[in-house]
Design a protein around this motif. Structure first.
Motif, PDB file in Angstrom:
ATOM      1  N   MET A 104       0.840  -1.201   0.000  1.00  0.00           N
ATOM      2  CA  MET A 104       0.000   0.000   0.000  1.00  0.00           C
ATOM      3  C   MET A 104       0.874   1.251   0.000  1.00  0.00           C
ATOM      4  O   MET A 104       1.935   1.284   0.629  1.00  0.00           O
ATOM      5  N   ILE A 105       0.419   2.272  -0.699  1.00  0.00           N
ATOM      6  CA  ILE A 105       1.129   3.559  -0.696  1.00  0.00           C
ATOM      7  C   ILE A 105       0.962   4.207   0.675  1.00  0.00           C
ATOM      8  O   ILE A 105      -0.132   4.244   1.235  1.00  0.00           O
ATOM      9  N   THR A 106       2.060   4.687   1.229  1.00  0.00           N
ATOM     10  CA  THR A 106       1.997   5.313   2.550  1.00  0.00           C
ATOM     11  C   THR A 106       1.506   6.751   2.467  1.00  0.00           C
ATOM     12  O   THR A 106       0.591   7.150   3.190  1.00  0.00           O
ATOM     13  N   PHE A 107       2.104   7.553   1.578  1.00  0.00           N
ATOM     14  CA  PHE A 107       1.780   8.987   1.518  1.00  0.00           C
ATOM     15  C   PHE A 107       1.281   9.392   0.141  1.00  0.00           C
ATOM     16  O   PHE A 107       1.908   9.085  -0.877  1.00  0.00           O
ATOM     17  N   SER A 108       0.168  10.085   0.113  1.00  0.00           N
ATOM     18  CA  SER A 108      -0.306  10.763  -1.101  1.00  0.00           C
ATOM     19  C   SER A 108      -0.072  12.253  -0.919  1.00  0.00           C
ATOM     20  O   SER A 108      -0.591  12.855   0.021  1.00  0.00           O
ATOM     21  N   ILE A 109       0.708  12.840  -1.812  1.00  0.00           N
ATOM     22  CA  ILE A 109       1.018  14.269  -1.751  1.00  0.00           C
ATOM     23  C   ILE A 109       0.245  14.967  -2.854  1.00  0.00           C
ATOM     24  O   ILE A 109       0.282  14.541  -4.018  1.00  0.00           O
ATOM     25  N   ILE A 110      -0.455  16.019  -2.510  1.00  0.00           N
ATOM     26  CA  ILE A 110      -1.293  16.744  -3.466  1.00  0.00           C
ATOM     27  C   ILE A 110      -0.755  18.156  -3.637  1.00  0.00           C
ATOM     28  O   ILE A 110      -0.639  18.909  -2.666  1.00  0.00           O
ATOM     29  N   ILE A 111      -0.411  18.492  -4.866  1.00  0.00           N
ATOM     30  CA  ILE A 111       0.039  19.849  -5.193  1.00  0.00           C
ATOM     31  C   ILE A 111      -0.984  20.491  -6.127  1.00  0.00           C
ATOM     32  O   ILE A 111      -1.102  20.087  -7.283  1.00  0.00           O
ATOM     33  N   PRO A 112      -1.751  21.479  -5.657  1.00  0.00           N
ATOM     34  CA  PRO A 112      -2.589  22.250  -6.569  1.00  0.00           C
ATOM     35  C   PRO A 112      -1.733  23.339  -7.212  1.00  0.00           C
ATOM     36  O   PRO A 112      -0.821  23.879  -6.569  1.00  0.00           O
ATOM     37  N   THR A 113      -1.975  23.640  -8.455  1.00  0.00           N
ATOM     38  CA  THR A 113      -1.157  24.665  -9.101  1.00  0.00           C
ATOM     39  C   THR A 113      -1.976  25.456 -10.113  1.00  0.00           C
ATOM     40  O   THR A 113      -2.919  24.935 -10.717  1.00  0.00           O
ATOM     41  N   TYR A 114      -1.596  26.701 -10.258  1.00  0.00           N
ATOM     42  CA  TYR A 114      -2.243  27.557 -11.261  1.00  0.00           C
ATOM     43  C   TYR A 114      -1.203  28.554 -11.781  1.00  0.00           C
ATOM     44  O   TYR A 114      -0.722  29.410 -11.037  1.00  0.00           O
ATOM     45  N   ASN A 115      -0.824  28.399 -13.040  1.00  0.00           N
ATOM     46  CA  ASN A 115       0.143  29.288 -13.696  1.00  0.00           C
ATOM     47  C   ASN A 115       1.447  29.427 -12.907  1.00  0.00           C
ATOM     48  O   ASN A 115       1.989  30.523 -12.778  1.00  0.00           O
ATOM     49  N   HIS A 116       1.926  28.307 -12.389  1.00  0.00           N
ATOM     50  CA  HIS A 116       3.200  28.284 -11.677  1.00  0.00           C
ATOM     51  C   HIS A 116       4.229  27.432 -12.417  1.00  0.00           C
ATOM     52  O   HIS A 116       5.047  26.750 -11.797  1.00  0.00           O
ATOM     53  N   GLY A 117       4.166  27.473 -13.739  1.00  0.00           N
ATOM     54  CA  GLY A 117       5.101  26.694 -14.534  1.00  0.00           C
ATOM     55  C   GLY A 117       6.554  27.030 -14.276  1.00  0.00           C
ATOM     56  O   GLY A 117       7.437  26.187 -14.436  1.00  0.00           O
ATOM     57  N   ASP A 118       6.815  28.266 -13.852  1.00  0.00           N
ATOM     58  CA  ASP A 118       8.190  28.680 -13.577  1.00  0.00           C
ATOM     59  C   ASP A 118       8.631  28.348 -12.162  1.00  0.00           C
ATOM     60  O   ASP A 118       9.785  28.606 -11.798  1.00  0.00           O
TER      61      ASP A 118
END
Length: 290
Positions: free
Chosen positions: A1-15
């Motif tokens: 089983m996967i221990t950690f799920s990391i969630i990164i929301p992003t908006y126009n942060h390509g740089d």
């Protein structure tokens, strides 16, 4: 089983997002998945993320622009790990971030929440601390400084999508209450493993004050009768008034202060209302200093 799920929301942060993802690829603990939720970016974010997708632990989800809370909830729906963590796309974590979390949960049962400290790019480090109005346990609420067990994040139904400000604080207040009621452990680590980048510039400050005003009114109504943040309902109303004034909605702010005085008569609410009519004092007390 996967221990950690990391969630990164992003908006126009390509740089900027590469910095966050690279800090995850350097983790000493490797049993994790990353879900990047693109909230309708119009820049080159998708191209940047594509470069990382040769790592099978990394997934990219695109959605129509719906706000950061909706993006985080979309990530929660996709998460397969036992514990869920959030990270903003312009922040970083140390290489021992996940390992330190794992060390504290591996031999402990029924863990609901674990927090770590924050290393500010500009400013003093912040370790988890107690806010007795909300909990007698030490905690932090900045994305990247806490993890929640899946049963907690599902039990509280994730983020309140009506909030664009104070959403992490409000989420953590509900998570702490849920963990207490369900007898889940609330733990902390005295290490600053989140490198938090708090940027300030006039345009962003205006938007933040606007969102604070909206959040204040919304939370006042949400917690007016009961709930974990009921104790703060009048402070929410004052927050809405002052931040309305900060974005030059002075009449609206004054109307809210009148409501505050009617709901909670007293010297403090009267003084705040009086200040709203005196421009020099109003400016000195409440306007943002450049």
């Amino acid at each position: 089983m996967i221990t950690f799920s990391i969630i990164i929301p992003t908006y126009n942060h390509g740089d900027k997002i590469s910095r966050a993802v690279n800090s995850l690829l350097k983790q000493s603990f490797e049993n994790w998945e990353l879900i990047i939720v693109d909230d309708g970016s119009t820049d080159h974010t998708s191209e940047v993320v594509t470069e990382f997708q040769n790592d099978p632990r990394i997934r990219y989800v695109y959605q129509k622009n719906s706000g950061v809370s909706m993006a985080r909830n979309r990530g929660i729906d996709c998460a397969q790990g036992e514990y869920v963590l959030f990270l903003d796309s312009d922040d970083e974590v140390t290489s021992r971030w996940l390992e330190d979390f794992y060390k504290i949960i591996k031999d402990t049962t029924e863990v609901g929440i674990v927090s770590c400290g924050i290393k500010l790019i500009k400013g003093k480090d912040r370790l988890p601390r107690i806010n007795k109005n909300i909990s007698n346990y030490k905690y932090q609420n900045i994305p990247g400084s806490f993890l929640l067990h899946q049963k907690v994040i599902k039990g509280i139904k994730g983020y309140d999508i009506n909030l664009k400000h104070s959403e992490n604080w409000e989420l953590m207040a509900r998570a702490l209450e849920y963990s207490k009621v369900n007898k889940l452990k609330i733990l902390s680590i005295n290490k600053c493993n989140l490198k938090y980048n708090l940027e300030e510039f006039p345009e962003k400050t205006y938007l933040r004050d606007r969102d604070r005003a909206h959040a204040g009114l919304y939370l006042y109504k949400k917690y007016y009768y009961n709930g974990v943040l009921h104790f703060n309902k009048y402070a929410f109303l004052k927050q809405a008034a002052i931040n309305s004034i900060r974005i030059n909605k002075i009449k609206r702010g004054r109307v809210i202060l009148k409501k505050l005085f009617l709901k909670k008569p007293g010297f403090d609410s009267f003084l705040s209302l009086l200040i709203s009519y005196i421009p020099p004092i109003r400016s000195y007390k409440w306007e943002r200093k450049s």
